[in-house]
Motif scaffolding. Structure first.
Motif, mmCIF file in Angstrom:
data_model
loop_
_atom_site.group_PDB
_atom_site.id
_atom_site.type_symbol
_atom_site.label_atom_id
_atom_site.label_comp_id
_atom_site.label_asym_id
_atom_site.label_seq_id
_atom_site.Cartn_x
_atom_site.Cartn_y
_atom_site.Cartn_z
ATOM 1 N N MET A 112 0.841 -1.192 0.000
ATOM 2 C CA MET A 112 0.000 0.000 0.000
ATOM 3 C C MET A 112 0.873 1.236 0.000
ATOM 4 O O MET A 112 1.892 1.275 0.679
ATOM 5 N N LYS A 113 0.443 2.202 -0.774
ATOM 6 C CA LYS A 113 1.219 3.436 -0.906
ATOM 7 C C LYS A 113 0.336 4.631 -0.596
ATOM 8 O O LYS A 113 -0.878 4.582 -0.812
ATOM 9 N N LYS A 114 0.979 5.690 -0.157
ATOM 10 C CA LYS A 114 0.303 6.978 -0.027
ATOM 11 C C LYS A 114 0.846 7.916 -1.093
ATOM 12 O O LYS A 114 2.061 8.119 -1.186
ATOM 13 N N ILE A 115 -0.061 8.456 -1.880
ATOM 14 C CA ILE A 115 0.305 9.484 -2.847
ATOM 15 C C ILE A 115 -0.090 10.831 -2.257
ATOM 16 O O ILE A 115 -1.225 11.007 -1.813
ATOM 17 N N GLU A 116 0.849 11.763 -2.243
ATOM 18 C CA GLU A 116 0.541 13.146 -1.878
ATOM 19 C C GLU A 116 0.832 13.992 -3.100
ATOM 20 O O GLU A 116 1.969 14.013 -3.577
ATOM 21 N N ALA A 117 -0.164 14.633 -3.617
ATOM 22 C CA ALA A 117 0.011 15.457 -4.818
ATOM 23 C C ALA A 117 -0.288 16.902 -4.476
ATOM 24 O O ALA A 117 -1.370 17.227 -3.994
ATOM 25 N N ILE A 118 0.704 17.759 -4.693
ATOM 26 C CA ILE A 118 0.529 19.203 -4.509
ATOM 27 C C ILE A 118 0.268 19.775 -5.893
ATOM 28 O O ILE A 118 1.146 19.726 -6.760
ATOM 29 N N LEU B 113 -3.640 16.660 -2.341
ATOM 30 C CA LEU B 113 -4.457 15.447 -2.368
ATOM 31 C C LEU B 113 -3.689 14.334 -1.679
ATOM 32 O O LEU B 113 -2.485 14.184 -1.916
ATOM 33 N N GLU B 114 -4.366 13.551 -0.877
ATOM 34 C CA GLU B 114 -3.775 12.335 -0.306
ATOM 35 C C GLU B 114 -4.625 11.153 -0.743
ATOM 36 O O GLU B 114 -5.844 11.149 -0.517
ATOM 37 N N ILE B 115 -3.994 10.188 -1.345
ATOM 38 C CA ILE B 115 -4.708 9.014 -1.848
ATOM 39 C C ILE B 115 -3.941 7.774 -1.415
ATOM 40 O O ILE B 115 -2.738 7.664 -1.660
ATOM 41 N N ILE B 116 -4.640 6.842 -0.787
ATOM 42 C CA ILE B 116 -4.041 5.551 -0.423
ATOM 43 C C ILE B 116 -4.468 4.539 -1.472
ATOM 44 O O ILE B 116 -5.672 4.378 -1.723
ATOM 45 N N VAL B 117 -3.516 3.898 -2.099
ATOM 46 C CA VAL B 117 -3.827 2.909 -3.145
ATOM 47 C C VAL B 117 -3.012 1.641 -2.914
ATOM 48 O O VAL B 117 -1.940 1.669 -2.305
ATOM 49 N N SER B 118 -3.555 0.535 -3.430
ATOM 50 C CA SER B 118 -2.767 -0.700 -3.407
ATOM 51 C C SER B 118 -1.674 -0.572 -4.465
ATOM 52 O O SER B 118 -1.780 0.221 -5.410
ATOM 53 N N ASP B 119 -0.618 -1.366 -4.325
ATOM 54 C CA ASP B 119 0.537 -1.242 -5.215
ATOM 55 C C ASP B 119 0.140 -1.394 -6.684
ATOM 56 O O ASP B 119 0.737 -0.779 -7.561
ATOM 57 N N ALA B 120 -0.898 -2.196 -6.943
ATOM 58 C CA ALA B 120 -1.319 -2.439 -8.327
ATOM 59 C C ALA B 120 -1.846 -1.172 -9.007
ATOM 60 O O ALA B 120 -1.831 -1.078 -10.231
ATOM 61 N N PHE B 121 -2.294 -0.195 -8.217
ATOM 62 C CA PHE B 121 -2.901 1.016 -8.781
ATOM 63 C C PHE B 121 -1.931 2.177 -8.895
ATOM 64 O O PHE B 121 -2.261 3.223 -9.448
#
Ligand SMILES: Nc1ncnc2c1ncn2[C@@H]1O[C@H](COP(=O)(O)OP(=O)(O)O)[C@@H](O)[C@H]1O
Ligand SMILES: [Mg+2]
Length: 114
Positions: free
Chosen positions: A1-7, A61-69
């Motif tokens: 699982m990853k956290k994406i933070e996009a500014i 934006l903060e988005i938690i996604v599984s590695d596949a996404f």
């Protein structure tokens, strides 16, 4: 699982949200932030003089996604948020070690989007 933070630019938020939705990524957290960077801040005038306030409105934006996404999510955000001008922003990715969904009690991969 990853956290994406996009500014991203506040003006690009709706486009990014729509592009993510098309990829079935419909869950995220966002907040209004202020950024400093290459792009100079907005100007304000006060009693006839022009001041650069230094910062500029951004959305994070903060988005938690599984590695596949992760690859799909990154390319989708980058494409939708890009103008090519100074100030387009950054996308950060980090590992998440544990997730608990408060409503369902599910954990980790099962906790997201179910
Ligand atoms: N090193 C950094 N750490 C944290 N936030 C940053 C960093 N660099 C850029 N940012 C964020 O990204 C926004 C865009 O950066 P900016 O330097 O203006 O654009 P660009 O690098 O695309 O020309 C900034 O307003 C700030 O919110
Ligand atoms: Mg920069």
């Amino acid at each position: 699982m990853k956290k994406i933070e996009a500014i991203i630019r506040a003006s690009k938020f709706d486009q990014v949200k729509e592009a993510l939705s098309i990829q079935n990524i419909n869950f995220f957290t966002f907040y209004e932030v202020k950024g400093y960077g290459h792009q100079k801040g907005e100007s304000r005038s006060y009693r006839g003089a022009i001041y650069d306030v230094g910062y500029i409105a951004r959305i994070k934006l903060e988005i938690i996604v599984s590695d596949a996404f992760i690859e799909k999510a990154l390319s989708t955000i980058a494409l939708a948020a890009k103008t090519g001008e100074k100030g387009d922003g950054l996308i950060l990715v980090s590992d998440i070690s544990e997730i608990l969904n408060i409503r369902t009690g599910l954990t980790n991969g099962d906790a997201i989007n179910s």
